[in-house]
Design an enzyme around this catalytic site. Sequence first.
Site, PDB file in Angstrom:
ATOM      1  N   GLY A  38       0.915  -1.152  -0.045  1.00  0.00           N
ATOM      2  CA  GLY A  38       0.037  -0.112   0.071  1.00  0.00           C
ATOM      3  C   GLY A  38       0.831   1.191  -0.070  1.00  0.00           C
ATOM      4  O   GLY A  38       2.193   1.166   0.239  1.00  0.00           O
ATOM      5  N   LEU A  39       0.308   2.416  -0.180  1.00  0.00           N
ATOM      6  CA  LEU A  39       1.038   3.715  -0.212  1.00  0.00           C
ATOM      7  C   LEU A  39       1.538   3.946   1.051  1.00  0.00           C
ATOM      8  O   LEU A  39       1.312   3.387   2.162  1.00  0.00           O
ATOM      9  CB  LEU A  39       0.022   4.654  -0.416  1.00  0.00           C
ATOM     10  CG  LEU A  39      -0.732   5.059  -1.854  1.00  0.00           C
ATOM     11  CD1 LEU A  39      -1.826   5.708  -1.738  1.00  0.00           C
ATOM     12  CD2 LEU A  39       0.464   5.083  -2.999  1.00  0.00           C
ATOM     13  N   SER A  40       2.566   4.677   1.061  1.00  0.00           N
ATOM     14  CA  SER A  40       3.167   5.083   2.302  1.00  0.00           C
ATOM     15  C   SER A  40       2.373   5.976   3.144  1.00  0.00           C
ATOM     16  O   SER A  40       1.473   6.713   2.668  1.00  0.00           O
ATOM     17  CB  SER A  40       4.361   6.107   2.004  1.00  0.00           C
ATOM     18  OG  SER A  40       5.121   6.687   2.972  1.00  0.00           O
ATOM     19  N   GLY A  41       2.274   5.542   4.500  1.00  0.00           N
ATOM     20  CA  GLY A  41       1.295   6.272   5.327  1.00  0.00           C
ATOM     21  C   GLY A  41      -0.006   5.468   5.301  1.00  0.00           C
ATOM     22  O   GLY A  41      -0.936   5.838   6.220  1.00  0.00           O
ATOM     23  N   SER A  42      -0.491   4.473   4.584  1.00  0.00           N
ATOM     24  CA  SER A  42      -1.337   3.693   4.342  1.00  0.00           C
ATOM     25  C   SER A  42      -1.871   3.080   5.775  1.00  0.00           C
ATOM     26  O   SER A  42      -2.954   2.986   6.155  1.00  0.00           O
ATOM     27  CB  SER A  42      -1.601   2.696   3.147  1.00  0.00           C
ATOM     28  OG  SER A  42      -0.609   2.013   3.466  1.00  0.00           O
ATOM     29  N   GLY A  43      -0.745   2.492   6.423  1.00  0.00           N
ATOM     30  CA  GLY A  43      -0.918   2.059   7.744  1.00  0.00           C
ATOM     31  C   GLY A  43      -0.371   0.465   7.626  1.00  0.00           C
ATOM     32  O   GLY A  43      -0.519  -0.249   8.542  1.00  0.00           O
ATOM     33  N   LYS A  44       0.466   0.094   6.917  1.00  0.00           N
ATOM     34  CA  LYS A  44       1.213  -1.158   6.682  1.00  0.00           C
ATOM     35  C   LYS A  44       1.731  -1.592   8.160  1.00  0.00           C
ATOM     36  O   LYS A  44       1.446  -2.469   8.623  1.00  0.00           O
ATOM     37  CB  LYS A  44       2.026  -1.271   5.465  1.00  0.00           C
ATOM     38  CG  LYS A  44       1.354  -1.023   4.357  1.00  0.00           C
ATOM     39  CD  LYS A  44       2.455  -1.033   2.763  1.00  0.00           C
ATOM     40  CE  LYS A  44       3.389   0.006   3.052  1.00  0.00           C
ATOM     41  NZ  LYS A  44       3.040   1.397   2.895  1.00  0.00           N
ATOM     42  N   SER A  45       2.659  -0.724   8.366  1.00  0.00           N
ATOM     43  CA  SER A  45       3.598  -0.909   9.679  1.00  0.00           C
ATOM     44  C   SER A  45       2.941  -0.997  10.669  1.00  0.00           C
ATOM     45  O   SER A  45       3.178  -1.739  11.758  1.00  0.00           O
ATOM     46  CB  SER A  45       4.784  -0.056   9.715  1.00  0.00           C
ATOM     47  OG  SER A  45       5.626   0.060   8.491  1.00  0.00           O
ATOM     48  N   SER A 112       5.939  -1.901  -2.002  1.00  0.00           N
ATOM     49  CA  SER A 112       5.866  -2.992  -3.089  1.00  0.00           C
ATOM     50  C   SER A 112       4.809  -2.143  -4.171  1.00  0.00           C
ATOM     51  O   SER A 112       3.717  -2.976  -4.423  1.00  0.00           O
ATOM     52  CB  SER A 112       5.614  -4.506  -2.757  1.00  0.00           C
ATOM     53  OG  SER A 112       4.873  -4.411  -1.563  1.00  0.00           O
TER      54      SER A 112
HETATM   55  P1  ADP Z   1       3.004   2.721   6.157  1.00  0.00           P
HETATM   56  O1  ADP Z   1       3.648   1.800   6.950  1.00  0.00           O
HETATM   57  O2  ADP Z   1       1.949   2.032   5.158  1.00  0.00           O
HETATM   58  O3  ADP Z   1       3.968   3.653   5.406  1.00  0.00           O
HETATM   59  P2  ADP Z   1       2.539   3.809   8.810  1.00  0.00           P
HETATM   60  O4  ADP Z   1       1.798   2.489   9.653  1.00  0.00           O
HETATM   61  O5  ADP Z   1       3.830   3.896   9.000  1.00  0.00           O
HETATM   62  O6  ADP Z   1       2.259   3.492   7.356  1.00  0.00           O
HETATM   63  O7  ADP Z   1       1.554   4.876   9.120  1.00  0.00           O
HETATM   64  C1  ADP Z   1       0.246   5.134   9.054  1.00  0.00           C
HETATM   65  C2  ADP Z   1      -0.050   6.214  10.097  1.00  0.00           C
HETATM   66  O8  ADP Z   1      -1.537   6.340   9.809  1.00  0.00           O
HETATM   67  C3  ADP Z   1       0.117   6.084  11.402  1.00  0.00           C
HETATM   68  O9  ADP Z   1       0.523   7.285  12.026  1.00  0.00           O
HETATM   69  C4  ADP Z   1      -1.153   5.609  12.031  1.00  0.00           C
HETATM   70  O10 ADP Z   1      -1.317   5.809  13.476  1.00  0.00           O
HETATM   71  C5  ADP Z   1      -1.971   6.397  11.345  1.00  0.00           C
HETATM   72  N1  ADP Z   1      -3.274   5.705  11.056  1.00  0.00           N
HETATM   73  C6  ADP Z   1      -4.468   6.244  11.197  1.00  0.00           C
HETATM   74  N2  ADP Z   1      -5.647   5.603  11.156  1.00  0.00           N
HETATM   75  C7  ADP Z   1      -5.086   4.188  10.747  1.00  0.00           C
HETATM   76  C8  ADP Z   1      -5.723   3.059  10.442  1.00  0.00           C
HETATM   77  N3  ADP Z   1      -7.303   2.875  10.444  1.00  0.00           N
HETATM   78  N4  ADP Z   1      -4.809   1.990  10.314  1.00  0.00           N
HETATM   79  C9  ADP Z   1      -3.746   2.181  10.171  1.00  0.00           C
HETATM   80  N5  ADP Z   1      -3.165   3.184  10.581  1.00  0.00           N
HETATM   81  C10 ADP Z   1      -3.590   4.612  10.685  1.00  0.00           C
END
Ligand code: ADP
Length: 207
Positions: A38-45, A112
């Site tokens: 998924g996109l950066s910031g989508s919530g993967k980690s 990815s």
């Molecule tokens: P990624 O690994 O995809 O780049 P991160 O997990 O690092 O994304 O960051 C996602 C951000 O979005 C975090 O700050 C998280 O707290 C926030 N967030 C808000 N709502 C959600 C949700 N429903 N699921 C996952 N993350 C969320």
Amino acid sequence: MEDNKNETSNIVWHQSDITKEDRQKLHGHKSLMIWFTGLSGSGKSTIANALQHELYKDGSSVYLLDGDNLRHGINRNLTFTEEDRKENVRRTAEVGKLFVDAGVVVLAALISPYAADREQARKLFEPEEFVEVYVKCSLQECEKRDPKGLYKRARLGEIKQFTGISQPYEEPQNPEITIDTTVMSVKESVQEIQSYLKNKIHLREEV
Ligand code: ADP
């Protein structure tokens, strides 16, 4: 590259006398790869970490391969060109395959962005061993969250190769699971994946 191929063609696979099934028996569950894209910031980690915690509490041997962390070590020589992103995915998948062979439930969280690279990753595993989780979130929402301030820097032109801004993200067409984090909480997302995994990991009597 050509030399490499010639060298590997002279190397014979040495069969281990302890099998993946033996190791799964020891761990008390099956092993598989759960691949978050998924996109950066989508919530993967965030989701992968929370899922890892739940599986660990449940007594599973689990390990998270976080894309950002791998770029500090095994993938430290890779950039964000299309070519290097492909290699980033390949190495992560190969490392994940070793973990699966070791009987561990492995989670990989990395953008990815290219479908073909994810398909190559999938091919390394048995069909039931690869679970693609599409962590879906609009670019607008990811940019609003911007947990690492990367979108801001990408918009300013400080980061040249950024998925969603200057590089494409190819959405998965047939992921095993889709999690829309604009509507689902982290807890709900973890529960959804756990319920999918329920009969896929804990098969003590069958392993
Ligand atoms: P990624 O690994 O995809 O780049 P991160 O997990 O690092 O994304 O960051 C996602 C951000 O979005 C975090 O700050 C998280 O707290 C926030 N967030 C808000 N709502 C959600 C949700 N429903 N699921 C996952 N993350 C969320």
